[in-house]
Design a protein around this motif. Sequence first.
Motif, mmCIF file in Angstrom:
data_model
loop_
_atom_site.group_PDB
_atom_site.id
_atom_site.type_symbol
_atom_site.label_atom_id
_atom_site.label_comp_id
_atom_site.label_asym_id
_atom_site.label_seq_id
_atom_site.Cartn_x
_atom_site.Cartn_y
_atom_site.Cartn_z
ATOM 1 N N ALA A 250 48.234 46.125 42.301
ATOM 2 C CA ALA A 250 47.421 44.867 43.265
ATOM 3 C C ALA A 250 47.718 43.810 42.975
ATOM 4 N N HIS A 251 47.269 43.080 44.042
ATOM 5 C CA HIS A 251 46.821 41.493 44.585
ATOM 6 C C HIS A 251 45.465 41.678 45.699
ATOM 7 N N CYS A 327 43.159 35.694 44.546
ATOM 8 C CA CYS A 327 43.388 37.333 44.349
ATOM 9 C C CYS A 327 42.364 36.724 43.415
ATOM 10 N N LEU A 329 41.496 40.323 41.834
ATOM 11 C CA LEU A 329 41.312 41.045 40.579
ATOM 12 C C LEU A 329 41.706 40.015 39.784
ATOM 13 N N HIS A 330 42.245 38.651 40.337
ATOM 14 C CA HIS A 330 42.721 38.234 38.798
ATOM 15 C C HIS A 330 42.528 36.985 38.854
ATOM 16 N N MET A 335 44.907 33.478 38.956
ATOM 17 C CA MET A 335 45.733 33.611 40.378
ATOM 18 C C MET A 335 44.792 32.997 41.089
HETATM 19 CU CU LIG Z 1 45.826 39.588 41.362
#
Ligand SMILES: [Cu+2]
Length: 343
Positions: A250-251, A327, A329-330, A335
């Motif tokens: 997931a992103h 992103c 999450l990252h 990202m």
């Molecule tokens: Cu991501």
Amino acid sequence: MLHNLRKRISRRAAAVAAAALISGAATGAASAAEWTGTVGAQASDLTHTALAFLPNEFWIHAGDTIRFHFVTAELHTVSFLKPGQTRPPAFSNFGINGGVFIGCPGTNPDGSSVTNAACVTSDIGVAGRSYSVSFPNAGNFKLVCLVHVRMTGAIHVLPPSETLPHDQAFYDREAGAERTGLLSEANALNADGNAETVETSPNAVTAGLAVIRSNGGGSQTVALMRFFGEKTFVRVGDTVEWTNRATPVAHTVTFGTEPFNDMPPSPGVTLDEDGARHAVLSSPNESVNSGFIGVLGQETIGAPEAPLDITRFRVTFTAPGVFNYVCALHDDLGMKGTVIVRP
Ligand SMILES: [Cu+2]
């Protein structure tokens, strides 16, 4: 961003490692062996990540222990769900302060015994930390990471009377070969992503790429945690489209302030006729979050049919400016991207 969680955990890991050194002197049962494995791999460019147990298959004796070493900035767990148990989400929320890990629910201490009677999981592990599990009974056990689907392994526990097929040196070689294979796959994938960015529409951004590799132990995933076409140049009134091609990671595409929970889209994000999410931004000071996009609910025999995944997010820009996004999450792995909107 899970950044704060990652930092918080690495500080705690130092204390755990010191405690382990002290208690290590007291262990040493006669015949039980301690095997070792690694969780995850990363290149010097952190956007190249292997979501994998290395190696992801062991044959050991009942009574033996396996110690898994966490080595990456990306978060993983060493987990054994109870057979038939519904897989829980990793966190109760994914947000600015990192989120709360759910676990089995809960986590089990280092050295816990794995049987089919109950779920056993480590806490979220990051570089410098390790977690061991012991296997009192013969049987076959499925190893999973609660943060990443398609990151699995197999532990075959044989009665002590059986001869084991491999020694630790074999598993070390396996781990090295798998690590090299996965990270070189990441390089190839990166080159493909760059080439495609040049060929496709200038308004299109690939939000992550990934490949799942399978072997006798289960699956390992190579993920590129980056936006291909991280600088996008458009005009006022244009729409930029992000597509997550990183099955099964997931992103998000997040402009401005990260919400408390990254998983749902921001209020005001609409659905296009083809199912893609769509937002409108009229100033670089505005915040909008795509929510999770990606192919997460794959076909599984025996499980209820999951709805079609949302893999695309579109933003229409109604004013000029420099619009930075991440992103959520990252972002700490690198990202990030920018849309430059000209009048
Ligand atoms: Cu991501």
